[in-house]
Design a protein around this motif. Sequence first.
Motif, PDB file in Angstrom:
ATOM      1  N   SER A 324       0.817  -1.219   0.000  1.00  0.00           N
ATOM      2  CA  SER A 324       0.000   0.000   0.000  1.00  0.00           C
ATOM      3  C   SER A 324       0.848   1.266   0.000  1.00  0.00           C
ATOM      4  O   SER A 324       0.351   2.351  -0.285  1.00  0.00           O
ATOM      5  CB  SER A 324      -0.936   0.012   1.208  1.00  0.00           C
ATOM      6  OG  SER A 324      -0.190   0.170   2.402  1.00  0.00           O
ATOM      7  N   MET A 384      -7.584   4.107   0.679  1.00  0.00           N
ATOM      8  CA  MET A 384      -6.160   4.378   0.482  1.00  0.00           C
ATOM      9  C   MET A 384      -5.770   4.290  -0.993  1.00  0.00           C
ATOM     10  O   MET A 384      -4.958   5.089  -1.484  1.00  0.00           O
ATOM     11  CB  MET A 384      -5.327   3.383   1.305  1.00  0.00           C
ATOM     12  CG  MET A 384      -5.412   3.611   2.802  1.00  0.00           C
ATOM     13  SD  MET A 384      -4.876   2.168   3.728  1.00  0.00           S
ATOM     14  CE  MET A 384      -3.220   1.952   3.096  1.00  0.00           C
ATOM     15  N   ILE A 387      -6.910   7.510  -2.694  1.00  0.00           N
ATOM     16  CA  ILE A 387      -6.096   8.668  -2.306  1.00  0.00           C
ATOM     17  C   ILE A 387      -4.741   8.646  -3.009  1.00  0.00           C
ATOM     18  O   ILE A 387      -4.267   9.678  -3.506  1.00  0.00           O
ATOM     19  CB  ILE A 387      -5.915   8.701  -0.778  1.00  0.00           C
ATOM     20  CG1 ILE A 387      -7.253   8.998  -0.092  1.00  0.00           C
ATOM     21  CG2 ILE A 387      -4.871   9.748  -0.375  1.00  0.00           C
ATOM     22  CD1 ILE A 387      -7.226   8.810   1.408  1.00  0.00           C
ATOM     23  N   MET A 388      -4.094   7.473  -3.064  1.00  0.00           N
ATOM     24  CA  MET A 388      -2.795   7.380  -3.727  1.00  0.00           C
ATOM     25  C   MET A 388      -2.890   7.754  -5.212  1.00  0.00           C
ATOM     26  O   MET A 388      -2.013   8.440  -5.753  1.00  0.00           O
ATOM     27  CB  MET A 388      -2.218   5.970  -3.583  1.00  0.00           C
ATOM     28  CG  MET A 388      -1.405   5.766  -2.328  1.00  0.00           C
ATOM     29  SD  MET A 388       0.112   6.764  -2.346  1.00  0.00           S
ATOM     30  CE  MET A 388       0.876   6.237  -0.819  1.00  0.00           C
ATOM     31  N   TRP A 417      -4.313   9.823   3.835  1.00  0.00           N
ATOM     32  CA  TRP A 417      -3.956   8.434   3.558  1.00  0.00           C
ATOM     33  C   TRP A 417      -3.440   7.744   4.816  1.00  0.00           C
ATOM     34  O   TRP A 417      -3.823   6.607   5.118  1.00  0.00           O
ATOM     35  CB  TRP A 417      -2.889   8.404   2.456  1.00  0.00           C
ATOM     36  CG  TRP A 417      -2.433   7.021   2.090  1.00  0.00           C
ATOM     37  CD1 TRP A 417      -2.924   6.216   1.117  1.00  0.00           C
ATOM     38  CD2 TRP A 417      -1.361   6.283   2.699  1.00  0.00           C
ATOM     39  NE1 TRP A 417      -2.241   5.029   1.087  1.00  0.00           N
ATOM     40  CE2 TRP A 417      -1.281   5.041   2.056  1.00  0.00           C
ATOM     41  CE3 TRP A 417      -0.470   6.549   3.754  1.00  0.00           C
ATOM     42  CZ2 TRP A 417      -0.340   4.062   2.399  1.00  0.00           C
ATOM     43  CZ3 TRP A 417       0.462   5.580   4.105  1.00  0.00           C
ATOM     44  CH2 TRP A 417       0.523   4.362   3.426  1.00  0.00           C
ATOM     45  N   ASN A 418      -2.583   8.438   5.548  1.00  0.00           N
ATOM     46  CA  ASN A 418      -2.026   7.835   6.766  1.00  0.00           C
ATOM     47  C   ASN A 418      -3.102   7.632   7.827  1.00  0.00           C
ATOM     48  O   ASN A 418      -3.069   6.652   8.581  1.00  0.00           O
ATOM     49  CB  ASN A 418      -0.900   8.708   7.321  1.00  0.00           C
ATOM     50  CG  ASN A 418      -0.004   7.943   8.269  1.00  0.00           C
ATOM     51  OD1 ASN A 418       0.265   6.763   8.072  1.00  0.00           O
ATOM     52  ND2 ASN A 418       0.452   8.598   9.328  1.00  0.00           N
ATOM     53  N   CYS A 420      -6.217   6.930   7.170  1.00  0.00           N
ATOM     54  CA  CYS A 420      -6.952   5.734   6.724  1.00  0.00           C
ATOM     55  C   CYS A 420      -6.161   4.464   7.014  1.00  0.00           C
ATOM     56  O   CYS A 420      -6.725   3.457   7.461  1.00  0.00           O
ATOM     57  CB  CYS A 420      -7.252   5.828   5.235  1.00  0.00           C
ATOM     58  SG  CYS A 420      -8.410   7.141   4.788  1.00  0.00           S
ATOM     59  N   GLY A 480       2.401   7.661  -6.476  1.00  0.00           N
ATOM     60  CA  GLY A 480       1.048   7.332  -6.026  1.00  0.00           C
ATOM     61  C   GLY A 480       0.336   6.379  -6.980  1.00  0.00           C
ATOM     62  O   GLY A 480      -0.482   5.551  -6.542  1.00  0.00           O
ATOM     63  N   GLY A 484      -1.054   3.038  -5.511  1.00  0.00           N
ATOM     64  CA  GLY A 484      -2.507   2.990  -5.651  1.00  0.00           C
ATOM     65  C   GLY A 484      -2.953   1.748  -6.410  1.00  0.00           C
ATOM     66  O   GLY A 484      -3.936   1.090  -6.045  1.00  0.00           O
ATOM     67  N   SER A 487      -2.511  -1.303  -4.211  1.00  0.00           N
ATOM     68  CA  SER A 487      -3.571  -1.338  -3.190  1.00  0.00           C
ATOM     69  C   SER A 487      -4.866  -1.890  -3.769  1.00  0.00           C
ATOM     70  O   SER A 487      -5.593  -2.649  -3.107  1.00  0.00           O
ATOM     71  CB  SER A 487      -3.805   0.065  -2.625  1.00  0.00           C
ATOM     72  OG  SER A 487      -2.658   0.550  -1.964  1.00  0.00           O
TER      73      SER A 487
END
Length: 528
Positions: A324, A384, A387-388, A417-418, A420, A480, A484, A487
């Motif tokens: 992630s 997450m 967001i990435m 993000w952190n 989450c 990202g 992303g 993830s």
Amino acid sequence: MGKLEDEHDQLSHNISDGTPSKGTIVVDAIHGDEARDATNAEHNMTLWEGCKMYPAAIAWSMFFSLGTTMTAFDPQLLGNLYATPAFQRDFGYLYKGDYIISAPWQTGLGMGNPLGQVIGAFFAAYPLDWYGRKKTFGGCVALTGAFIFIQFFARSLPVLLAGELLGGLVLGAFPIIAPTYASEVCPIALRGVLTSYVNLSFVMGQLIANGVIAGTSKLDTHWAYSAPFAAQWFWVAVILIGLPFAPESPWWLARKGRIEDAKKALTKLASKGVDIKPTLAIIIETGRLEYELETGSSYMDTFKKINRRRTEISVGVYTIQNLSGIYMLGYTALFYQIAGLSVQKSFDMSVAFLAAGFVGVLFSWILLVRFGRRRIYNTGLAMMAIIMILVGILDCLPNYTNRPGIAWAQASLLMLWNFCFDFSIGPVCYVLISEVSATTVRAKTIAVATAVQAVFAIVTSVAIPYIINPDQANLRGKIGFFFGGLSALSLVWSWFRLPETKGRTYEELDIMFSRGVRTREFKKYRIE
């Protein structure tokens, strides 16, 4: 009590060496009833009741998690030193008028912690089984204190590398010790919160490291980096002073046939007046069941058919942390500088970044009490991934370098993000690896999961400096897209493979896994 103790001793003997006994069936029936009563009591116990009945278990679980605070402090410290002027000057080289640490050396130094986890994780499981959680913890802390001397006196990159590699070998043991101990000293009502506290310990270690560096980075002498290394001795002193008073894991003591010692440990963990006999019955009955299911106790046993699915889940949820993008945490200050923020603002944003994670873990405790592990994990992972990808899209906007608002937007998204991460896959990972593993191979299952995720951490530690450094690929926030995408793929796996374990005793989980209950059926499955 004499008859009960004799029966406990006899059953323990049967579990530990497998020899048959005439009294086995009678003993199983007696303790089966006690275990069922205790199971019903634990199912009905609320979080508040658990806190009142087991305050010592909470305190000692948090105490053993101090080791993970040290584990998180070291790599976070090192990552932020790359953005510290005094460290850059003393250990780096000139590049376009500024001192930087080369990507190869960043890669080598960053290897210490994950490489140590690979090796240390496997070796830690043996003393955990042989000598117990308490002695293993004390030995690892003492070794950590010794290796800090190398880091403190290092004045060259090769010496610092030696200190990081040796320190990493021991630090890799703490993420195994903490969840193993926490899962074995508390009832079901507290299990989710206390095992997830391991993640909070990581966040606190990272947050403290950033706070220390934010203060010392302004110094123009070697104390800008020597003082943060020295700060690690604080935890060594606290742990070694308090450890003699800590109780050993009653589960480990019972497996060793030390039933009387297990009773004493349970007494120390519970409030005065709490009847610990039913809990002891659960421990013995679960051990008996796992002996009958042949869950085993070796590393090879973690891959036997009875344990294979449980090992896969443990490895999966732990590895997804790296897939992630969590390893970027160690490079937040450097990332923010490359994005265009000043040195001071980069460190300030790094502290705020981790503070958001701290709040996220606290929020996860509310969620863990109300919702299942599966829902929290999958929801957080989906958020997450989105967001990435947004961070990557922002980096593609035209005239990026002359639009500081984009850098601030990326910084804000990474904070979200952190948050989450730390209410979902961060803390829930430690809950799941403690719950899905069989008690007889718990330390080894967690060790396997730790080692596999550390291998992925090694890959990312090699890749990230080359991806974001200005003298290399200089991709900035486009990273990202990479994390992303990973993830999103991880979410597919967790959707189909991650079962719901909330509210289940270890005996119930043993039965459900042995019966091959489907992932979607775990939540509502009933055991007669």
